[in-house]
Write a protein that holds these residues in place. Structure first.
Motif, PDB file in Angstrom:
ATOM      1  N   SER A 194       0.794  -1.228   0.000  1.00 19.88           N
ATOM      2  CA  SER A 194       0.000   0.000   0.000  1.00 19.88           C
ATOM      3  C   SER A 194       0.828   1.282   0.000  1.00 19.88           C
ATOM      4  O   SER A 194       0.368   2.295  -0.509  1.00 19.88           O
ATOM      5  CB  SER A 194      -0.975   0.011   1.173  1.00 19.88           C
ATOM      6  N   ALA A 250      -2.849  -2.400  -3.798  1.00 19.50           N
ATOM      7  CA  ALA A 250      -2.608  -3.030  -2.498  1.00 19.50           C
ATOM      8  C   ALA A 250      -3.422  -4.309  -2.324  1.00 19.50           C
ATOM      9  O   ALA A 250      -2.917  -5.308  -1.798  1.00 19.50           O
ATOM     10  CB  ALA A 250      -2.902  -2.052  -1.367  1.00 19.50           C
ATOM     11  N   ALA A 279      -0.501   2.035  -3.735  1.00 15.55           N
ATOM     12  CA  ALA A 279      -1.802   1.973  -3.067  1.00 15.55           C
ATOM     13  C   ALA A 279      -2.904   1.438  -3.978  1.00 15.55           C
ATOM     14  O   ALA A 279      -3.795   0.725  -3.523  1.00 15.55           O
ATOM     15  CB  ALA A 279      -2.176   3.345  -2.524  1.00 15.55           C
TER      16      ALA A 279
END
Length: 171
Positions: free
Chosen positions: A32, A39, A36
């Motif tokens: 993440s 993720a 992100a």
């Protein structure tokens, strides 16, 4: 038909579920920060690796861990090399899988080809979904997620066998 569930079945199910959960969470939170947007894919890839690597015995788990890590390294490198030159395409993914399988056979590790091909597929699909992501970061994260899942499975089998009678006394 006997539908009873034995204690050993519940324990194996718990072992697999906990391995997948821990691998997913570590993979998700590790991914993440640099990526992100992917993720959840990172967590999924770590969980899949943990499930694939976890076997009935320590010896089998460690043997599968070797296949997983080496296969992931090869698949990551082939994918990254392609993505440095060209953007994602389904044809490119197929070409990379072909090259990966041939490479595994050339260096006499044909058993690694399937897991290496899975890594290629994940790296390539993430590249298609996130073209802004550097090929090196993408391939490196997918390799790291495989390593996270692999390490989680190895840790799980080590602690599981310490607390219970090993399923394979020679491992």
């Amino acid at each position: 038909m006997n539908f009873s569930i034995h204690r050993s079945t519940v324990l194996v199910a718990l072992q697999v579920a906990l391995t997948a959960l821990v691998a997913y969470l570590v993979g998700f939170y590790t991914t993440s920060t640099p990526d992100a947007a992917n993720a959840s894919i990172g967590g999924l890839w770590a969980a899949i690796s943990g499930i694939v690597v976890l076997q009935a015995s320590r010896r089998e788990t460690f043997a599968m861990a070797t296949l997983r890590i080496l296969g992931s390294a090869i698949g990551s490198l082939v994918s990254a090399a392609y993505l440095f030159l060209l953007p994602f395409s389904s044809w490119g993914m197929g070409l990379c899988i072909f090259i990966t399988v041939v490479l595994c056979h050339l260096v006499q590790i044909p058993d690694h080809a399937r897991l290496a091909s899975l890594t290629v597929a994940i790296v390539m699909v993430v590249a298609g979904n996130s073209p802004h992501l550097s090929p090196a970061v993408n391939a490196g994260l997918r390799f790291a997620e495989s390593a996270i899942g692999t390490a989680t499975a190895m840790f799980a089998i080590l602690i599981w066998e310490k607390g219970a009678e090993p399923r394979d006394k020679s491992g």
